[in-house]
Design an enzyme around this catalytic site. Structure first.
Site, short mmCIF file in Angstrom:
data_model
loop_
_atom_site.label_atom_id
_atom_site.label_comp_id
_atom_site.label_asym_id
_atom_site.label_seq_id
_atom_site.Cartn_x
_atom_site.Cartn_y
_atom_site.Cartn_z
N CYS A 146 1.31 -1.57 -1.51
CA CYS A 146 0.00 -2.24 -1.55
C CYS A 146 -1.15 -1.26 -1.34
CB CYS A 146 -0.05 -3.36 -0.51
SG CYS A 146 -0.27 -2.75 1.17
N CYS B 285 1.95 -7.19 3.28
CA CYS B 285 2.00 -6.31 2.12
C CYS B 285 2.01 -7.16 0.84
CB CYS B 285 3.26 -5.45 2.20
SG CYS B 285 3.29 -4.07 1.06
N GLY C 292 1.16 -10.03 33.10
CA GLY C 292 1.98 -8.83 33.21
C GLY C 292 3.09 -8.90 34.23
N CYS D 8 0.63 2.94 2.15
CA CYS D 8 1.75 2.11 1.74
C CYS D 8 1.98 2.30 0.24
CB CYS D 8 1.48 0.64 2.04
SG CYS D 8 2.66 -0.49 1.26
N CYS E 149 4.60 -0.91 4.08
CA CYS E 149 4.24 -1.70 5.26
C CYS E 149 5.50 -2.34 5.85
CB CYS E 149 3.30 -2.84 4.90
SG CYS E 149 1.74 -2.33 4.21
#
Ligand SMILES: [Zn+2]
Lengths: 288, 390, 208
Positions: A247, A277, A34, A244, A271
């Site tokens: 899909c 997808c 980080g 979606c 998606c």
């Protein structure tokens, strides 16, 4: 250029000194999860802001045996992804794929793939704004001191004000997180949907900000906590019942697109991870 | 078709490149030759070189041609090329005193040692378009050569000294009007921002390098802001010189200095009215700002010198950022690089569907919050009204 | 698509492959990585006449260039600037040999070098990355041993690792190395077979 043009560039474009510098900084980044590690950030033949940080990391870690996937907005065929992939493959000759599961290195802008990544894979994220303190302290010298003292009070005030004004933590993408219970870190403009994927993950995440000249990392199995309040917990964009249109997935990050048809067209929600997808659609067609 | 246009990206990218190439030549005019650009678009070439941070006039001419005259794009092309070159060695420090001057002027004194030399300058030109230029042909080239020979003959100075002049700052340092060259912690070589990350506070050599490759317009705006009112710069141009500067390196075996060539360059020194107060034991002196760029680039070096003096003064007085944006070193150095700024501004052309979808979701929630608050407010008002009417 | 680049040279290839092992090991403390065979074998011997661990030296050298500095030690002694091995490394990398406190990298040619940890830079709060990275040669890293128990980032719960030929005092020195997060030194342990173990400053180490 002449016949000898294949001799013109180094393997992976960057000279060995540039790669070595980035490799040294990557090791520090992994050892200090980080923390923003400054690096010189070379000029590249693509523009600043278009992925030069991620690109420099990829070019420094890639070996001839790697299989590369490059996505932008979750899509392998987005123009910038195409352009970056073209530069990397032309200077390395590595194999490429659109299949998340088949890649060893994935370079991405704004998304983490929907398919869970494994321990033998690396995700390289392109970062526009490296320091989450920029919103509350644009001066680098002072922001560096704040990080050194883990002095994140100003950030909490900023978050609190956004709750009071908007009823929500107003930050949509590049949501700030605390890594390894120490450093405040920018998650790059990934949607909130992707933020939990950073926490205790199997894979290694490397972040490169070329214009801001910073490298940072989240090692696997590292605690990554979004900033949140007890009464205003972190929430993703997920809406119950979302689906979606292509899909049928009900657990992905969706974006809206206009689709032309004989009636003039319509808006469709699908998606944003296009390869995922397509894979689902192909699987459904195979079983149907 | 918006969705279709961004997929099939490989195809689109290739076509876009072809179209650019076609548009450049589609008008049917004679393609530009690089020497034409180098000689007749001198300032465009200079700008590509100093902002691209590579001294290479013919390559810069190529960059200008390829970029179709876009100064930032030309500089970008040169930078992207430079980054692939090895850094063989650092040249030895060279003083502006070694410059073979084509021009040198001072605004601080009427008469200066060696005299003022106006040289090639547009400063006093009346800006009228010259229709004759539209119909130039080879006869103009011959006429210019003849006029130049006559000018050189008429202006020939005493043998020996010509072209080389003492610097005005040397005299001013002697007289203790200006500060000495600021001492930096000893480094074998100057800071190189292409090899080391720029962190703040940064050494002055890093500041000067960053500004030497910065965008001319950005430096100009900031320098202007400080002189106009958002700051306290009160610059006097001590000396501006333009000409040829030799480049020396240490011979790798003997260590002896060897001259490897010369570059066309412009240099400016600015005295700032603010007095140096570094050391109270010493009498106050003027601060000096320094500017340098490849080619003839006077606006750039003056802007740079003004900003250098403002930033030095800000650091001495610990006033960074308090006397206008131009006195904030981070602000100046991090926002004036044309390649970085243009790249980032242009990156907003990239698709942002994901972040925008995330923004929309936040907007939706903010709207819900607003609507709830409004309806709660409405209920309260209703309650108040009902209790009133009771 | 035309490839416009030259393939990597043997040293570049080693550097690239070795880096991936180092990165993986540092990101996953406890995981034993395998470094590729070193691209050279003509190293000058240590003061006692034994050859240094060529893989460990090559791995360290893969990160050295003119912008960084190094020290190295045999036993508990730092080797001088004019030692043939110092010159050999400096000549091939352009890295500057310096004193321990200023070194970006330390090559410790045997586990006795753990006694020198305290002399190395651990960074500052403003710049925790300005710390020393250590390459420590050990006789053998065992794939399924139980010498050290590890905990921290990169480890799902706990990990154990086996070390052979490392004395108890040396193990204790590894466990109590300078690591006051975010400050600390980062270690790579490399054995004679090229096996590699990464111990970043974040890892809590317990001697079993
Ligand atoms: Zn889908």
């Amino acid at each position: 250029m002449s016949e000898t043009s294949d001799q013109l560039y180094n393997f992976a474009l960057l000279d060995e000194d540039a790669k070595r510098e980035i490799r040294r900084k990557l090791l520090k980044a992994v050892a200090i999860p980080g923390h923003l590690v400054p690096f010189a950030s070379r000029d590249l033949p693509i523009a600043r802001g278009w992925g030069t940080g991620g690109l420099q990391i990829t070019l420094s870690i890639i070996t001839p045996d790697d299989t590369l996937k490059v996505i932008d907005q979750g899509d392998d065929e987005s123009v910038n992804a195409v352009n970056l992939r073209r530069l990397i493959t032309r200077t390395t000759g590595v194999a490429t794929t659109t299949d998340t599961a088949a890649a060893t290195i994935i370079q991405t802008r704004h998304r983490i793939p929907e398919e869970p990544m494994r321990a033998d894979q690396i995700l390289v994220l392109q970062v526009p704004m490296a320091d989450p303190l920029r919103w509350v302290e644009p001066n680098l010298e002072r922001a560096t001191i704040m990080h050194s003292e883990a002095d994140y009070g100003k950030m909490w005030v900023y978050m609190y004000e956004s709750v009071v004004r908007a009823g929500d933590l107003r930050i949509a993408s590049q949501y700030p997180v605390i890594v390894n219970r120490r450093y405040l870190m920018d998650t790059t403009p990934i949607p909130r949907w992707d933020v939990p994927k950073l926490h205790m993950a199997d894979t290694l995440y490397l972040f490169g900000a070329g214009r801001e000249k910073r490298i940072y990392a989240v090692p696997p199995y590292t605690v990554v906590e979004p900033l949140q309040f007890e009464d205003y917990p972190f929430r993703t964009e997920y809406r119950p019942g979302q689906r979606c249109a292509r899909c049928g997935a009900d657990n992905t990050f969706l974006t809206e697109h206009f689709v032309s048809d004989s009636n003039g067209g319509r808006w469709e929600t699908t998606c944003s991870d296009a390869a995922y997808c397509a894979k689902r659609v192909a699987q459904m067609e195979a079983t149907a | 078709m918006g969705y279709v246009a961004v997929r099939g990206g490989s195809e689109a990218v290739a076509r876009a490149e072809e179209l650019v190439e076609c548009l450049r030549l589609l008008g049917g005019s004679t393609p530009l030759q690089l020497p034409q650009i180098r000689d007749q678009l001198r300032h465009a070439v200079s700008r590509a070189m100093h902002e691209g941070a590579l001294y290479a006039p013919l390559l810069a001419a190529l960059a200008v041609k390829q970029a179709e005259g876009d100064s930032i794009e030309a500089a970008f092309l040169l930078r992207a090329y430079r980054t692939t070159l090895p850094r063989v060695m650092a040249s030895l420090p060279v003083s502006g005193r070694e410059m073979f001057c084509l021009r040198r002027i001072s605004a601080s004194f009427k008469d200066i040692p060696g005299g003022q030399m106006l040289g090639p300058a547009t400063d006093y030109l009346i800006r009228l378009l010259q229709p004759a230029l539209a119909h130039e042909d080879v006869r103009a080239v011959i006429a210019a050569a003849e006029r130049y020979a006559a000018l050189v003959e008429a202006g020939k100075p005493q043998p020996g000294a010509w072209g080389r002049f003492p610097k005005v700052t040397e005299y001013m340092r002697q007289e203790q009007m200006i500060v000495d060259v600021p001492a930096e912690p000893a480094r074998e070589e100057p800071f190189d921002i292409t090899r080391e990350p720029l962190t703040f506070p940064c050494p002055r050599s890093a500041r000067l390098q960053a500004m030497a490759q910065a965008d001319t317009g950005s430096l100009m705006s900031l320098a202007y802001s400080s002189t106009r009112g958002y700051g306290d710069a009160h610059p006097t141009l001590v000396e501006l010189r333009y000409g040829y500067l030799p480049v020396h390196v240490a011979h790798p075996l003997t260590g002896e200095p060897v001259t490897i060539g010369e570059i066309e360059a412009t240099e400016a020194e600015i005295a700032s009215k603010a007095h140096s107060v570094t050391n109270h034991a010493e009498p106050p002196r003027f601060n000096v700002g320094y500017g340098f760029a490849f080619g003839q680039s006077e606006l750039k070096v003056m802007s740079m010198a003004i900003l250098d003096s403002v930033l030095t003064q800000a650091r001495i007085g610990s006033l960074a950022g308090e006397s206008g944006p131009a006195a904030n070193e981070e602000f100046v150095l991090l926002h004036t690089d044309g390649i970085e700024a243009s790249g980032f501004v242009a990156h907003y052309k990239l698709p942002h569907y994901v972040t925008f979808a995330a923004d929309l979701s936040v907007l939706d929630r903010a709207r819900d919050h607003h609507a709830q608050r409004q309806s709660r407010l409405g209920q309260l008002v209703d309650q108040a009204l009902t209790s009133d009417s009771r | 698509m035309t490839i416009v680049a030259t393939p990597p040279t043997p040293i570049e290839r080693f550097n690239g492959l070795a880096f991936r092992v180092l990165l993986d090991c540092l990101a996953r403390p406890g995981k034993v990585g395998h470094l590729p065979p070193p691209p050279f074998a003509d190293l000058p011997p240590l003061p006692d006449g034994t050859p240094p661990n060529a893989t460990a030296v090559a791995a360290g050298m893969s990160l050295l260039d003119q912008t960084v500095s190094f020290v190295h030690a045999a036993g508990e002694e730092w080797l001088p600037v004019d030692h043939p091995l110092t010159r050999w490394i400096a000549l091939r990398t352009n890295a500057r040999p310096v004193e321990a406190a200023a070194a970006d990298f330390a090559l410790l040619h045997d586990p006795a070098g753990t006694a020198l940890f305290g002399e190395l830079a651990a960074g500052s709060l403003l710049y925790p990355e300005r710390s020393c990275t250590v390459f420590l040669s050990v006789p053998a890293i065992a794939l399924n041993g139980e010498t050290l128990r590890l905990r921290g980032p990169g480890i799902a719960t706990t990990a154990t690792v086996g070390l052979r030929g490392v004395a108890p005092t040396e193990l204790a020195a590894i466990a109590s190395r300078p690591s006051q997060f975010p400050l600390g030194i980062d270690l790579f342990l490399i054995d004679q077979q090229g096996r590699c173990l990464g111990l970043p400053r974040t890892t809590q180490i317990e001697v079993i």
